[in-house]
Design a protein around this motif. Structure first.
Motif, PDB file in Angstrom:
ATOM      1  N   ASN A  62       0.826  -1.200   0.000  1.00 29.83           N
ATOM      2  CA  ASN A  62       0.000   0.000   0.000  1.00 29.83           C
ATOM      3  C   ASN A  62       0.862   1.252   0.000  1.00 29.83           C
ATOM      4  N   PHE A  63       0.241   2.382  -0.353  1.00 25.80           N
ATOM      5  CA  PHE A  63       0.895   3.677  -0.216  1.00 25.80           C
ATOM      6  C   PHE A  63      -0.157   4.695   0.197  1.00 25.80           C
ATOM      7  N   ILE A  64       0.296   5.814   0.761  1.00 25.63           N
ATOM      8  CA  ILE A  64      -0.618   6.846   1.228  1.00 25.63           C
ATOM      9  C   ILE A  64      -0.081   8.220   0.850  1.00 25.63           C
ATOM     10  N   VAL A  65      -0.969   9.111   0.444  1.00 18.94           N
ATOM     11  CA  VAL A  65      -0.616  10.498   0.164  1.00 18.94           C
ATOM     12  C   VAL A  65      -1.473  11.367   1.081  1.00 18.94           C
ATOM     13  N   ARG A  66      -0.812  12.184   1.881  1.00 25.72           N
ATOM     14  CA  ARG A  66      -1.529  12.974   2.882  1.00 25.72           C
ATOM     15  C   ARG A  66      -0.814  14.300   3.089  1.00 25.72           C
ATOM     16  N   GLY A  67      -1.563  15.292   3.542  1.00 23.48           N
ATOM     17  CA  GLY A  67      -0.979  16.594   3.811  1.00 23.48           C
ATOM     18  C   GLY A  67      -1.359  17.110   5.181  1.00 23.48           C
ATOM     19  N   PHE A  68      -0.599  18.100   5.636  1.00 25.56           N
ATOM     20  CA  PHE A  68      -0.918  18.856   6.842  1.00 25.56           C
ATOM     21  C   PHE A  68      -1.001  20.314   6.428  1.00 25.56           C
ATOM     22  N   GLY A  69      -2.092  20.980   6.855  1.00 25.84           N
ATOM     23  CA  GLY A  69      -2.197  22.333   6.360  1.00 25.84           C
ATOM     24  C   GLY A  69      -2.916  23.372   7.192  1.00 25.84           C
ATOM     25  N   PRO A  70      -2.780  23.542   8.516  1.00 27.87           N
ATOM     26  CA  PRO A  70      -2.008  22.700   9.429  1.00 27.87           C
ATOM     27  C   PRO A  70      -2.754  21.447   9.888  1.00 27.87           C
ATOM     28  N   GLN A  71      -4.070  21.334   9.599  1.00 27.02           N
ATOM     29  CA  GLN A  71      -4.797  20.110   9.947  1.00 27.02           C
ATOM     30  C   GLN A  71      -4.541  19.056   8.869  1.00 27.02           C
TER      31      GLN A  71
ATOM     32  N   LEU B 216      -5.634  12.430   0.687  1.00 27.73           N
ATOM     33  CA  LEU B 216      -5.775  12.446  -0.764  1.00 27.73           C
ATOM     34  C   LEU B 216      -6.110  11.077  -1.335  1.00 27.73           C
ATOM     35  N   ASN B 217      -5.812  10.015  -0.616  1.00 25.95           N
ATOM     36  CA  ASN B 217      -6.197   8.676  -1.111  1.00 25.95           C
ATOM     37  C   ASN B 217      -6.654   7.769   0.025  1.00 25.95           C
ATOM     38  N   GLY B 218      -7.384   8.359   0.960  1.00 20.38           N
ATOM     39  CA  GLY B 218      -7.996   7.566   2.020  1.00 20.38           C
ATOM     40  C   GLY B 218      -7.177   7.519   3.293  1.00 20.38           C
ATOM     41  N   GLY B 219      -7.827   7.105   4.363  1.00 16.84           N
ATOM     42  CA  GLY B 219      -7.199   7.086   5.667  1.00 16.84           C
ATOM     43  C   GLY B 219      -6.035   6.133   5.786  1.00 16.84           C
ATOM     44  N   HIS B 220      -6.081   5.013   5.041  1.00 18.22           N
ATOM     45  CA  HIS B 220      -5.005   4.030   5.086  1.00 18.22           C
ATOM     46  C   HIS B 220      -4.394   3.810   3.707  1.00 18.22           C
ATOM     47  N   GLY B 221      -4.631   4.754   2.803  1.00 18.25           N
ATOM     48  CA  GLY B 221      -4.051   4.655   1.478  1.00 18.25           C
ATOM     49  C   GLY B 221      -4.721   3.612   0.608  1.00 18.25           C
ATOM     50  N   GLU B 222      -3.971   3.126  -0.364  1.00 21.97           N
ATOM     51  CA  GLU B 222      -4.508   2.144  -1.308  1.00 21.97           C
ATOM     52  C   GLU B 222      -3.389   1.245  -1.802  1.00 21.97           C
ATOM     53  N   GLU B 223      -3.767   0.124  -2.348  1.00 14.14           N
ATOM     54  CA  GLU B 223      -2.791  -0.844  -2.846  1.00 14.14           C
ATOM     55  C   GLU B 223      -2.382  -0.493  -4.265  1.00 14.14           C
ATOM     56  N   ASN B 224      -1.114  -0.765  -4.578  1.00 16.73           N
ATOM     57  CA  ASN B 224      -0.628  -0.601  -5.943  1.00 16.73           C
ATOM     58  C   ASN B 224       0.460  -1.641  -6.182  1.00 16.73           C
TER      59      ASN B 224
ATOM     60  N   HIS C 248       6.520  -2.498  -3.284  1.00 14.66           N
ATOM     61  CA  HIS C 248       7.071  -3.805  -2.908  1.00 14.66           C
ATOM     62  C   HIS C 248       6.442  -4.331  -1.624  1.00 14.66           C
ATOM     63  N   LYS C 249       6.289  -5.657  -1.571  1.00 11.95           N
ATOM     64  CA  LYS C 249       5.765  -6.320  -0.386  1.00 11.95           C
ATOM     65  C   LYS C 249       6.881  -7.131   0.273  1.00 11.95           C
TER      66      LYS C 249
END
Length: 231
Positions: A134-143, A147-155, A159-160
């Motif tokens: 899985n991977f995750i894309v997230r920002g702080f701004g400041p909260q 961008l792709n869910g609370g726990h990201g998504e599989e791709n 690598h596993k």
């Protein structure tokens, strides 16, 4: 009798959930702190509210590698590392023993667009990989904003690890190209966003800013080849 059994099941479920939460609480790393010249860091506000501190994490230099071991979730950066315009920031992350410090996968990756870092008004974006694909894309701004869910998504590009305690390596790159912000993992673009989705009120102040690395809590990995190239 059925009511009693139902109550017992509820109590048991709560006990399991409480135990799991306690087990996954951020731990203090022995002999923690930052020993890499020029670098600094900040733990997440929720970690600080629970009594965590930056000294509960550890950032050290081992040869050409940065060695990170976390307790609290943390972002590290060197204020001299600044990127603007069109650029790519990349590094290779190696988790020597997958899930050695936790009971489930936790991510680590690249941070860009850092502004007002170390303050309550900081903003930044990160793309991070998990050793389970899985991977995750997230920002702080400041909260925080997702961008792709609370726990990201599989791709499939991520690598596993072969199993708990086994090594896993990810090459992660975050690029700003015109009006796009992209994340590539192991040479494949796994996410692409319009700048308008990441910059604005409650999000990033700009994609120009400091770059660095991001680690979730209870995680250990080395970082090599942290570089920024202009596009």
């Amino acid at each position: 009798m059925k009511r009693v059994q139902g109550s017992l099941l509820v109590v048991a479920a709560l006990a399991v959930a409480t135990a799991a939460q306690a087990q996954d609480a951020a731990r203090a790393v022995p002999q923690g702190g930052i020993s890499v010249p020029g670098w600094t860091g900040k733990i997440d506000p929720n970690e600080a509210a629970r009594g965590g501190s930056i000294s509960a994490d550890k950032l050290a230099k081992e040869g050409d590698a940065l060695h990170v071991t976390t307790g609290p979730a943390v972002t590290y950066w060197n204020p001299a590392n600044v990127a603007s315009g069109n650029y790519t920031v990349k590094a290779t992350f190696t988790e020597p023993k997958y899930m050695a410090l936790n009971s489930h996968p936790h991510p680590y990756g690249i941070m860009i667009g850092g502004n007002d870092m170390g303050t309550d008004n900081e903003s930044f974006l990160y793309c991070a990989a998990y050793g389970n694909g899985n991977f995750i894309v997230r920002g702080f701004g400041p909260q925080p904003f997702q961008l792709n869910g609370g726990h990201g998504e599989e791709n499939a590009a991520v690598h596993k690890a072969a199993g708990a305690g086994q090594p896993v390596t990810q090459e992660i790159a975050v690029s700003v190209k015109g009006d796009k912000v992209e994340c590539a993992i192991n040479g494949k673009t796994v996410a692409s966003y319009d700048k308008s989705a990441v910059v604005g009120a409650g999000k990033l102040k700009s994609t120009d800013g400091v770059y660095g690395i991001r680690f979730a809590h209870n995680t250990e990995a080395t970082v090599t080849g942290l570089t920024m190239t202009k596009q």
